[in-house]
Scaffold this active site. Structure first.
Site, PDB file in Angstrom:
ATOM      1  N   LYS A  21      14.091  16.447  33.198  1.00  0.00           N
ATOM      2  CA  LYS A  21      13.523  17.942  34.313  1.00  0.00           C
ATOM      3  C   LYS A  21      11.504  17.579  33.844  1.00  0.00           C
ATOM      4  CE  LYS A  21      14.165  22.088  33.930  1.00  0.00           C
ATOM      5  NZ  LYS A  21      13.559  23.531  33.876  1.00  0.00           N
ATOM      6  N   SER A  22      11.596  17.511  32.605  1.00  0.00           N
ATOM      7  CA  SER A  22      10.156  17.524  31.909  1.00  0.00           C
ATOM      8  C   SER A  22       9.490  16.469  32.733  1.00  0.00           C
ATOM      9  CB  SER A  22       9.840  18.164  30.660  1.00  0.00           C
ATOM     10  OG  SER A  22      10.689  19.193  30.387  1.00  0.00           O
ATOM     11  N   ARG A  26       6.478  15.489  35.479  1.00  0.00           N
ATOM     12  CA  ARG A  26       5.243  14.869  35.313  1.00  0.00           C
ATOM     13  C   ARG A  26       4.872  13.421  35.912  1.00  0.00           C
ATOM     14  NH1 ARG A  26       6.914  18.365  31.263  1.00  0.00           N
ATOM     15  NH2 ARG A  26       5.548  19.272  29.892  1.00  0.00           N
ATOM     16  N   ASP A 319      15.050  25.310  24.647  1.00  0.00           N
ATOM     17  CA  ASP A 319      16.241  25.348  25.884  1.00  0.00           C
ATOM     18  C   ASP A 319      17.340  25.076  25.232  1.00  0.00           C
ATOM     19  OD1 ASP A 319      13.685  25.526  27.165  1.00  0.00           O
ATOM     20  OD2 ASP A 319      13.954  23.575  27.516  1.00  0.00           O
ATOM     21  N   LYS A 346      11.039  33.228  28.330  1.00  0.00           N
ATOM     22  CA  LYS A 346      11.945  32.060  28.773  1.00  0.00           C
ATOM     23  C   LYS A 346      12.490  32.608  30.636  1.00  0.00           C
ATOM     24  CE  LYS A 346      11.185  28.805  26.666  1.00  0.00           C
ATOM     25  NZ  LYS A 346       9.981  28.063  26.731  1.00  0.00           N
ATOM     26  N   ARG A 350      16.097  34.904  26.663  1.00  0.00           N
ATOM     27  CA  ARG A 350      17.239  34.687  25.958  1.00  0.00           C
ATOM     28  C   ARG A 350      17.903  34.497  24.761  1.00  0.00           C
ATOM     29  NH1 ARG A 350      15.507  28.721  28.189  1.00  0.00           N
ATOM     30  NH2 ARG A 350      16.667  29.051  30.325  1.00  0.00           N
TER      31      ARG A 350
HETATM   32  C1  S3P Z   1       8.840  22.131  29.327  1.00  0.00           C
HETATM   33  C2  S3P Z   1       8.045  22.883  27.881  1.00  0.00           C
HETATM   34  C3  S3P Z   1       9.085  24.106  27.756  1.00  0.00           C
HETATM   35  C4  S3P Z   1      10.279  24.271  27.823  1.00  0.00           C
HETATM   36  C5  S3P Z   1      10.741  24.076  29.117  1.00  0.00           C
HETATM   37  C6  S3P Z   1      10.122  22.924  29.482  1.00  0.00           C
HETATM   38  C7  S3P Z   1       7.536  21.595  29.397  1.00  0.00           C
HETATM   39  O1  S3P Z   1       8.354  25.266  28.015  1.00  0.00           O
HETATM   40  O2  S3P Z   1      11.269  24.882  27.166  1.00  0.00           O
HETATM   41  O3  S3P Z   1      11.445  24.284  30.058  1.00  0.00           O
HETATM   42  O4  S3P Z   1       8.334  20.537  30.846  1.00  0.00           O
HETATM   43  O5  S3P Z   1       6.382  21.096  29.186  1.00  0.00           O
HETATM   44  P1  S3P Z   1       7.171  25.632  26.797  1.00  0.00           P
HETATM   45  O6  S3P Z   1       6.274  24.803  26.379  1.00  0.00           O
HETATM   46  O7  S3P Z   1       6.612  27.152  27.222  1.00  0.00           O
HETATM   47  O8  S3P Z   1       7.752  26.026  25.157  1.00  0.00           O
END
Ligand code: S3P
Length: 439
Positions: A21-22, A26, A319, A346, A350
């Site tokens: 997902k991350s 991007r 997560d 979050k 959580r």
């Molecule tokens: C993410 C960063 C994390 C994570 C989120 C996705 C990202 O959040 O909890 O699910 O894609 O950069 P934080 O950077 O706010 O901790």
């Protein structure tokens, strides 16, 4: 939607998790502002990443989404450094913090007005952490309740280079500021209190940005040259794989292989934690994909023991703490998660929700201001549980259902589609021991 999950006798099979997902967020954002055309394969099927695609389209990017076996493929025609257009509608980030925070960094640098909102959960999450530094860099940006909450209204442009010391370890905030820094009048330095996921740095560098990393200090230099489009094959999401890692480890008769899992060291805390707990987890066929390490993971039923998780480990598994707390209920001894107060902001709180749900299932769990204590060794008893619309809690409850006595009924189960739309189908398939669909 409700889902009933019955305790199963055996858990066998293979999983190919959705695209990370991350990295998907991007890959879409950076290619949308790049010069040239790019193809992104194995793009996450989760709703969150589709929110990012919709917002980018509203900003004038041409993105075609095609369904391919097991994933999505994106064709993106980049608009170049200055090509985004003022959106004629309010941008909707849905449930996605990454969409809102990363796009806010981009919008803060654009010479037009934009308004970005999200669902009730996202509208309750802290945005001052990006509003303040973006404003300090010269953006005009406002939010509700003293600029703390979305919707955010942004009139961007004319940013200055800045030095930002982040008060919380957040890859979203770091990425927001680095993206804004692409367009600033001078260098932007972001210093994080502990290393967080570095997908932004890796991808920006691969696309030609002038970026230097020294430990937890990252500097980006603005450039007249736009980013160069970059084809990306997105690795599988380790945060999605985590549910199957824990399912196999806590189940008495299980063996699961998870293929194509992203193994970026800033994300592998869940693997390290489970191994420290004694999980029978092997890492096989390590290779590279899209500038990121990937591997296959094999997990078998395990005798787990308690561990302590805190400090710099926390951003590497932030997560995964709810599902690791579930693993801790099956471990010998008392597991403690600390330094994780970020969990309170979050998609839901959580800390309190994980403790409430595990307790409801018969586990012994306690809240700390910044974490969770789990006294292991109490068998779980299935019952009706509300996931409060939080995808990671819904999936944690699903895994709990596989081992809890009787039946676990999960309300709000549809929220799994935020990151893993086929989660429930995959769970059913594993419980029946059926083969994975070929890709
Ligand atoms: C993410 C960063 C994390 C994570 C989120 C996705 C990202 O959040 O909890 O699910 O894609 O950069 P934080 O950077 O706010 O901790």
């Amino acid at each position: 939607m409700e889902r009933a999950v019955a305790q199963v006798a055996r858990l066998r099979g293979e999983i190919i998790p959705p695209g990370d997902k991350s990295i998907s967020h991007r890959a879409a954002i950076f290619n949308a502002i790049a010069e040239g055309e790019a193809r992104v394969t194995n793009f996450s099927t989760g709703e969150d990443c589709l929110s990012t695609v919709r917002c980018l389209r509203a900003l004038g990017a041409a993105i075609d989404v095609a369904e391919e076996p097991g994933g999505l493929s994106l064709s993106i025609a980049g608009v170049g450094g200055q090509g985004l257009l003022e959106p004629s509608e309010v941008l909707d980030a849905g449930n996605s913090g990454t969409t809102m925070r990363l796009l806010a960094g981009l919008l803060a640098a654009q010479p037009f007005l934009s308004i970005i909102t999200g669902d009730a959960s996202l509208r309750s999450r802290p945005m001052d952490r990006i509003v303040q530094p973006l404003r300090a860099a010269g953006a005009q940006i406002w939010g509700r309740q003293g600029d703390r909450l979305a919707p955010l209204a942004i009139r961007g442009g004319n940013l200055q280079g800045m030095e930002h010391k982040l008060p919380v370890a957040s890859a979203q905030v770091k990425s927001c500021l680095l993206i804004a820094g692409l367009y600033a009048g001078g260098p932007t330095l972001v210093e994080e209190p502990a290393p967080t996921r570095d997908h932004t740095e890796r991808l920006l560098e691969a696309m030609g940005a002038r970026l230097t990393c020294q430990g937890t200090r990252i500097t980006i230099q603005p450039s007249d040259q736009p980013l160069q489009a970059c084809d990306i094959a997105v690795p599988g999401d380790i945060s999605a794989a985590a549910y199957w890692l824990v399912a196999a480890a806590v189940h008495p008769d299980a063996e699961i292989i998870i293929r194509n899992v992203g193994m970026n060291p800033s994300r592998t805390g869940v693997v390290d934690a489970l191994r420290e707990m004694g999980a029978d987890l092997s890492i096989e066929d390590v290779r590279e994909l899209g500038g990121e390490p990937v591997a296959n993971l094999r997990v078998r039923s395990s005798e787990l023991r308690a561990i302590e998780v805190g400090g710099a480990m926390v951003p590497r598994l932030i997560d995964e703490i709810p599902v690791l707390a579930l693993a801790a209920t099956a471990a010998r001894g008392t597991t403690v998660f600390r330094d994780a107060s970020e969990l309170r902001v979050k998609e839901s709180d959580r800390i309190s929700n994980t403790v409430a749900l595990l307790s409801r299932l018969g586990a012994k769990a306690e809240e700390l201001p910044d974490g969770i204590i789990v006294h292991g060794g109490t068998p779980l008893q299935g019952t009706r549980c509300d996931s409060v619309g939080d995808h990671r809690l819904a999936m944690t409850l699903g895994v709990a259902g596989l081992v809890a006595r009787g039946e676990t009924i999960i309300t709000g189960a549809e929220s799994a589609s935020i990151s893993y739309p086929v989660f429930w189908d995959e769970m059913q398939r594993l419980a029946k021991g059926l083969p994975t669909k070929a890709r």
